[in-house]
Each structure stands twice: as structure tokens, then as C-alpha cells.
Design a protein around this motif. Sequence first.
Motif, PDB file in Angstrom:
ATOM      1  N   VAL A 415     -89.617 -24.749 -64.697  1.00 34.97           N
ATOM      2  CA  VAL A 415     -90.086 -23.842 -63.636  1.00 34.97           C
ATOM      3  C   VAL A 415     -89.098 -23.847 -62.476  1.00 34.97           C
ATOM      4  O   VAL A 415     -88.582 -24.893 -62.101  1.00 34.97           O
ATOM      5  CB  VAL A 415     -91.482 -24.269 -63.122  1.00 34.97           C
ATOM      6  N   ILE A 416     -88.797 -22.680 -61.931  1.00 34.75           N
ATOM      7  CA  ILE A 416     -87.983 -22.612 -60.716  1.00 34.75           C
ATOM      8  C   ILE A 416     -88.702 -21.733 -59.683  1.00 34.75           C
ATOM      9  O   ILE A 416     -89.534 -20.902 -60.049  1.00 34.75           O
ATOM     10  CB  ILE A 416     -86.564 -22.044 -60.953  1.00 34.75           C
ATOM     11  N   THR A 417     -88.362 -21.910 -58.424  1.00 32.07           N
ATOM     12  CA  THR A 417     -88.908 -21.040 -57.380  1.00 32.07           C
ATOM     13  C   THR A 417     -87.753 -20.226 -56.821  1.00 32.07           C
ATOM     14  O   THR A 417     -86.670 -20.753 -56.558  1.00 32.07           O
ATOM     15  CB  THR A 417     -89.553 -21.868 -56.249  1.00 32.07           C
ATOM     16  N   ARG A 418     -88.000 -18.948 -56.679  1.00 32.22           N
ATOM     17  CA  ARG A 418     -86.963 -18.061 -56.157  1.00 32.22           C
ATOM     18  C   ARG A 418     -87.652 -17.087 -55.223  1.00 32.22           C
ATOM     19  O   ARG A 418     -88.486 -16.296 -55.662  1.00 32.22           O
ATOM     20  CB  ARG A 418     -86.328 -17.324 -57.341  1.00 32.22           C
ATOM     21  N   GLY A 419     -87.316 -17.157 -53.955  1.00 34.62           N
ATOM     22  CA  GLY A 419     -88.036 -16.355 -52.969  1.00 34.62           C
ATOM     23  C   GLY A 419     -89.491 -16.799 -52.968  1.00 34.62           C
ATOM     24  O   GLY A 419     -89.794 -17.995 -52.941  1.00 34.62           O
ATOM     25  N   ALA A 420     -90.392 -15.835 -53.058  1.00 39.69           N
ATOM     26  CA  ALA A 420     -91.811 -16.168 -53.008  1.00 39.69           C
ATOM     27  C   ALA A 420     -92.381 -16.393 -54.404  1.00 39.69           C
ATOM     28  O   ALA A 420     -93.569 -16.624 -54.564  1.00 39.69           O
ATOM     29  CB  ALA A 420     -92.563 -15.044 -52.305  1.00 39.69           C
ATOM     30  N   ARG A 421     -91.515 -16.302 -55.411  1.00 37.65           N
ATOM     31  CA  ARG A 421     -92.043 -16.281 -56.765  1.00 37.65           C
ATOM     32  C   ARG A 421     -91.617 -17.489 -57.587  1.00 37.65           C
ATOM     33  O   ARG A 421     -90.510 -18.006 -57.423  1.00 37.65           O
ATOM     34  CB  ARG A 421     -91.551 -14.997 -57.444  1.00 37.65           C
ATOM     35  N   LYS A 422     -92.503 -17.884 -58.478  1.00 34.34           N
ATOM     36  CA  LYS A 422     -92.152 -18.937 -59.437  1.00 34.34           C
ATOM     37  C   LYS A 422     -91.770 -18.267 -60.762  1.00 34.34           C
ATOM     38  O   LYS A 422     -92.361 -17.275 -61.165  1.00 34.34           O
ATOM     39  CB  LYS A 422     -93.373 -19.838 -59.672  1.00 34.34           C
ATOM     40  N   TYR A 423     -90.778 -18.825 -61.409  1.00 32.59           N
ATOM     41  CA  TYR A 423     -90.389 -18.322 -62.729  1.00 32.59           C
ATOM     42  C   TYR A 423     -90.467 -19.481 -63.716  1.00 32.59           C
ATOM     43  O   TYR A 423     -90.091 -20.607 -63.390  1.00 32.59           O
ATOM     44  CB  TYR A 423     -88.955 -17.789 -62.706  1.00 32.59           C
ATOM     45  N   VAL A 424     -90.948 -19.180 -64.912  1.00 32.59           N
ATOM     46  CA  VAL A 424     -91.059 -20.230 -65.918  1.00 32.59           C
ATOM     47  C   VAL A 424     -90.212 -19.855 -67.131  1.00 32.59           C
ATOM     48  O   VAL A 424     -90.106 -18.680 -67.477  1.00 32.59           O
ATOM     49  CB  VAL A 424     -92.550 -20.486 -66.290  1.00 32.59           C
ATOM     50  N   PHE A 425     -89.576 -20.835 -67.732  1.00 35.86           N
ATOM     51  CA  PHE A 425     -88.695 -20.589 -68.886  1.00 35.86           C
ATOM     52  C   PHE A 425     -89.055 -21.523 -70.028  1.00 35.86           C
ATOM     53  O   PHE A 425     -89.495 -22.649 -69.797  1.00 35.86           O
ATOM     54  CB  PHE A 425     -87.229 -20.798 -68.476  1.00 35.86           C
ATOM     55  N   CYS A 426     -88.835 -21.059 -71.251  1.00 36.18           N
ATOM     56  CA  CYS A 426     -89.200 -21.862 -72.410  1.00 36.18           C
ATOM     57  C   CYS A 426     -88.208 -22.999 -72.632  1.00 36.18           C
ATOM     58  O   CYS A 426     -88.504 -23.941 -73.354  1.00 36.18           O
ATOM     59  CB  CYS A 426     -89.305 -20.990 -73.659  1.00 36.18           C
ATOM     60  N   SER A 427     -87.019 -22.906 -72.023  1.00 29.35           N
ATOM     61  CA  SER A 427     -85.973 -23.860 -72.362  1.00 29.35           C
ATOM     62  C   SER A 427     -84.888 -23.831 -71.294  1.00 29.35           C
ATOM     63  O   SER A 427     -84.793 -22.880 -70.513  1.00 29.35           O
ATOM     64  CB  SER A 427     -85.339 -23.443 -73.687  1.00 29.35           C
ATOM     65  N   LYS A 428     -84.050 -24.849 -71.297  1.00 29.19           N
ATOM     66  CA  LYS A 428     -82.929 -24.914 -70.345  1.00 29.19           C
ATOM     67  C   LYS A 428     -81.964 -23.733 -70.506  1.00 29.19           C
ATOM     68  O   LYS A 428     -81.549 -23.137 -69.515  1.00 29.19           O
ATOM     69  CB  LYS A 428     -82.160 -26.228 -70.516  1.00 29.19           C
ATOM     70  N   PRO A 429     -81.577 -23.386 -71.757  1.00 28.23           N
ATOM     71  CA  PRO A 429     -80.655 -22.246 -71.870  1.00 28.23           C
ATOM     72  C   PRO A 429     -81.241 -20.939 -71.314  1.00 28.23           C
ATOM     73  O   PRO A 429     -80.525 -20.172 -70.678  1.00 28.23           O
ATOM     74  CB  PRO A 429     -80.400 -22.147 -73.376  1.00 28.23           C
ATOM     75  N   CYS A 430     -82.544 -20.689 -71.522  1.00 25.42           N
ATOM     76  CA  CYS A 430     -83.142 -19.466 -70.969  1.00 25.42           C
ATOM     77  C   CYS A 430     -83.080 -19.507 -69.443  1.00 25.42           C
ATOM     78  O   CYS A 430     -82.766 -18.514 -68.791  1.00 25.42           O
ATOM     79  CB  CYS A 430     -84.585 -19.292 -71.443  1.00 25.42           C
ATOM     80  N   ARG A 431     -83.361 -20.679 -68.865  1.00 25.77           N
ATOM     81  CA  ARG A 431     -83.277 -20.827 -67.407  1.00 25.77           C
ATOM     82  C   ARG A 431     -81.838 -20.581 -66.932  1.00 25.77           C
ATOM     83  O   ARG A 431     -81.591 -19.890 -65.945  1.00 25.77           O
ATOM     84  CB  ARG A 431     -83.736 -22.241 -67.023  1.00 25.77           C
ATOM     85  N   TRP A 432     -80.891 -21.141 -67.668  1.00 23.52           N
ATOM     86  CA  TRP A 432     -79.471 -21.009 -67.301  1.00 23.52           C
ATOM     87  C   TRP A 432     -79.021 -19.539 -67.338  1.00 23.52           C
ATOM     88  O   TRP A 432     -78.312 -19.064 -66.444  1.00 23.52           O
ATOM     89  CB  TRP A 432     -78.626 -21.863 -68.260  1.00 23.52           C
ATOM     90  N   ILE A 433     -79.457 -18.814 -68.336  1.00 29.46           N
ATOM     91  CA  ILE A 433     -79.076 -17.396 -68.437  1.00 29.46           C
ATOM     92  C   ILE A 433     -79.652 -16.627 -67.242  1.00 29.46           C
ATOM     93  O   ILE A 433     -78.960 -15.853 -66.580  1.00 29.46           O
ATOM     94  CB  ILE A 433     -79.568 -16.787 -69.774  1.00 29.46           C
ATOM     95  N   PHE A 434     -80.916 -16.898 -66.945  1.00 30.93           N
ATOM     96  CA  PHE A 434     -81.576 -16.234 -65.808  1.00 30.93           C
ATOM     97  C   PHE A 434     -80.836 -16.543 -64.505  1.00 30.93           C
ATOM     98  O   PHE A 434     -80.531 -15.642 -63.728  1.00 30.93           O
ATOM     99  CB  PHE A 434     -83.029 -16.699 -65.721  1.00 30.93           C
ATOM    100  N   GLU A 435     -80.538 -17.805 -64.311  1.00 31.11           N
ATOM    101  CA  GLU A 435     -79.912 -18.202 -63.042  1.00 31.11           C
ATOM    102  C   GLU A 435     -78.448 -17.765 -62.944  1.00 31.11           C
ATOM    103  O   GLU A 435     -77.886 -17.716 -61.855  1.00 31.11           O
ATOM    104  CB  GLU A 435     -80.042 -19.719 -62.838  1.00 31.11           C
TER     105      GLU A 435
END
Length: 491
Positions: A415-435
Motif C-alpha cells: 500500500v502507498i499513499t499519494r496525495g489524499a489517496r491510498k493505492y494498493v498493489f498485488c506485488s512489488k513490481p506492480c507498485r514499481w511500475i505505478f511509481e
Amino acid sequence: MLKRDDWLDLARKLDWDFSYVEEREVFPEEISGSPWLTAETWKDWDEPYRTSYTEYVKNQSIKEASVHAVRDAVGKVEDFQKHDPSWINGLKLHAATLALAEFAAVVGNLRAARFGRDSAWRTTALLGALDELRHAQIPLLIMHELVRWDPQFDWTHKFFHTNNWIAIAGRHLVDELLITSDPMEFAVGTNFVFETGFTNLQFIGLSTMAHAAGDRMFEKMVKSIQTDEARHAQIGHPVLQKIIAHDPKRAQYLVDKWFWRNWLFFAVITGFSMDYLTPLKHRTQSFKEFMQEWVLDQFKRSLEEMGLALPWYWQQFLDAIDTYHHMVYASAYTYRATTWFNFALPGPEERTWLQEKYAKTWPLFDPIWEQITNRWRKSGPGVEWYTHGATPVTFCNLCQLVLCGGSPERNSAEVITRGARKYVFCSKPCRWIFESEPERYEHHKDVVMRILSGEAPGNLFELLRYFDLTPSIWGKDVAGGRYPWMQLSKG
Ligand code: MN
Ligand code: MN
């Protein structure tokens, strides 16, 4: 008359110098891709599959004729009715996702046919677009016949246009990979990673399985498609080589990003089919064995030849081969009413096979199937049941698939927080692509966002209607729990 080889190079290489516009205006970076290089730099672009339009038309019409001949021979409803119901449902999954992806690939190829930086590339991409149009049409044609027998086949066409969660995930992938990508990213993500790395070989694996299952129509369909893919996939290498020469970091980024995104989608479609929906007696190898034999070695070799490193998440990827599709299948089986195809329940023999093939990880999954089997014993044969309550599950904010990373013991959600919103990812690579490209992904409306904004209903049973599903269509157990082994093992 000139011989083919005397004129072909002249016809393939028809680039010219611009006199009253700048090259950057003809090929703007935003739509032609990065790094932006001069025409001079692209001049030596070459792919081994040199085809003229005449040759293309001649070859394609022979291929078409032979698909039609097989369809005439074994493409009728009665021919399909002979197959095992599990196999038929794998077919529904493939047909719907194929038509979606192939159609989107037409658009990607057409963009390359205009904005690709070399004329030979543009010509190959144009033939590629015609290929993909044919690939979208083949499943639509073949499955259309089957709609009057089984209305779930209607989803071959309908799927693309629904708000079904798998369609949302599918479009999130193909919108970026095929419909909106510039020709350079398309060449890496689609031609190099997806086609050369996955689907070209997947089609070989699938046609072998179709052959074993006695489904000559499906075998013919994927083989015919594969011969086209093998040709236009050749665009990938020479484009990637240029990116490596001028911006190696970007080259590595594109490969890492698209390998992961393609892998997840591929694991769901092919993993389901190979390890669950192909009848045991027809299985030629497990999904894991297939990945090891056809995808891993080949892909590692291509990366080495290119001078690229393995993706940074390689170990996580290797672990996922043992777990990911099992996680999604168990989850989707429980939520089967949210799909347009039916699911097979692995029985004692299937579970023994899975234990042999996945010695390390299957013990984590077996208890889930034990519970599901007991649930069937409680409801009795023919009485569908659903374990889930009325609350929808959460989806990954990158791949849009259910949070099925990791294992039943430890989910790898982040899970990461960005602005007012939380985002959830199934895995580290998905989080990395998003970020890596948050502005590209952060405003996507996933199922949960649609529910929160009132666009979609929050109650799962109403959500099924939003997914375009009705009781007669939505996914069920293929046998309605009437498995002979269930009776035998009851006492
Ligand atoms: Mn295709
Ligand atoms: Mn293709």
C-alpha cells in the motif's frame, strides 16, 4: 522484368528527405517515441522477414483457405459438443481475451505503420495490422457458430465492451500496451516481450494441448495465428537494439515493465487452461514446466544477446510461477459468478497431479480445495453455492487483477499513499511500475473507485449486473458439483 531480390530492397527502403517540414514535425517525439533519433540513425533498420505485399496476400489467402477447410470439417456445434466441458470453458476464456487483444493490436500496428521511423518497419507493421485484424476475426467467426448452443460464447465479442472486472483489467493492459503506446514502446512491449517472449511459444504449447485434447479447430486457429505472429514479432529486435544503443536505461525499463505486465495476464489465461481447464488425461505438461521449457530459457537468452540484464524482480517472478495462477484460480473459482465461463473443480486425481508438479507449493493450496469440496458435499450435487458475502474484493491499482500475489500464507500486497489517496498493489513490481509513471496510472477508475463514486453498485449481487452478467450466463462449476469421485469418497 526485375527479379524479386533486385527490387525488394528499393521498395522496402522508401524514406526521403523533407524539404518544407522538419523531421520532428513529421515524426513528433510524443507519438513516434523516445529516444527521438534522426532518420539517419534509423537508416540501417532491418528485419529478417522481408515480405512483399504480393507475397503477403498470396500466403495469407492460403492460410485463410486452410482455416476455412478445418472449420468446414470440424467447426460445427456437434464437433465442439464432443469435447470435455472443462476444455470448452478454457476456450471461452481464450476466445474472449484473444478477440480483445488482437483487435487492440491492430491499432498499435497501425500507429507504427505511420509513425515508425523507417519505411521497412512501417511496411512490416502495416502487414502486422492486417494480421491482427485477421486474428480478431478468426475467434469471432469460429465461436459465433457456438452461441446458439452455449450463450457464454457470446462473450467472445461482448467481453471487450463490458465493465466486467476481467475486461477492465484486460483493457487497462491493452489500452496502454497496444492502443495508446508509441511505436517504440509497442515494439518492445508487444513485439519483443509479448510476442517473442510469450505468445509465439504459448501458441505452440496451446496447439499441442489442443491436439492432445482432439480439438482440431482450436489447434488450427492458434497455429494459423502463430505463423503471422512469428513474422511481425521480428519488428521488436531491431527497434530494441536502437533504444539500447542510445538510451540503455530506457530499454531496460521498458523490458522490465512489460515483462511483468504481460506475465500476469498470461499466467491467468494460460495458467488456468494448462493446470485446471485441460482434462487431466490430455495434459502434456504443467504450466510451470511450460514456462521453464518455452519462456524462461528463451527469454533469458534473448536478453543476454541484447546485453540487457534480467528484470530486477527475477526471483519474485520465479517464485510466482509456483503460486500466482493457483492463487487467482482459487480466488476466481470462489467468485465464479463474476465471470462468463465455468470452472473445473480439481478432484483427487487432479490434486495428486498438481502435488507432483508443484511439490513445494501445492501443500499450501490443497486445503483450499478440500474446503471447497466439503462445501459441495454440504450443498449437494447440482446446487450452486457461493462462499463470498455481498462485498466485492479489492483489486491491484496497477494490473487491476485481484490481490493474488504471494502465497496463501503471505499475501504480497503493498500500500502507498499519494496525495489524499491510498493505492494498493498485488506485488512489488506492480507498485514499481505505478511509481515509475504515476501520472499515467493514478487517475484510472478501477472497480473500487467506481463503487466509491457511485458509478457502480457496492453490493456484489448488483455489481454482477454492472459486470453484464445474469444468472443464466455467469460462471458456475462445470459439473455443478456432480463429480463421480465426490460420491465415491463421501463415506
Ligand atoms: Mn495477433
Ligand atoms: Mn501480434
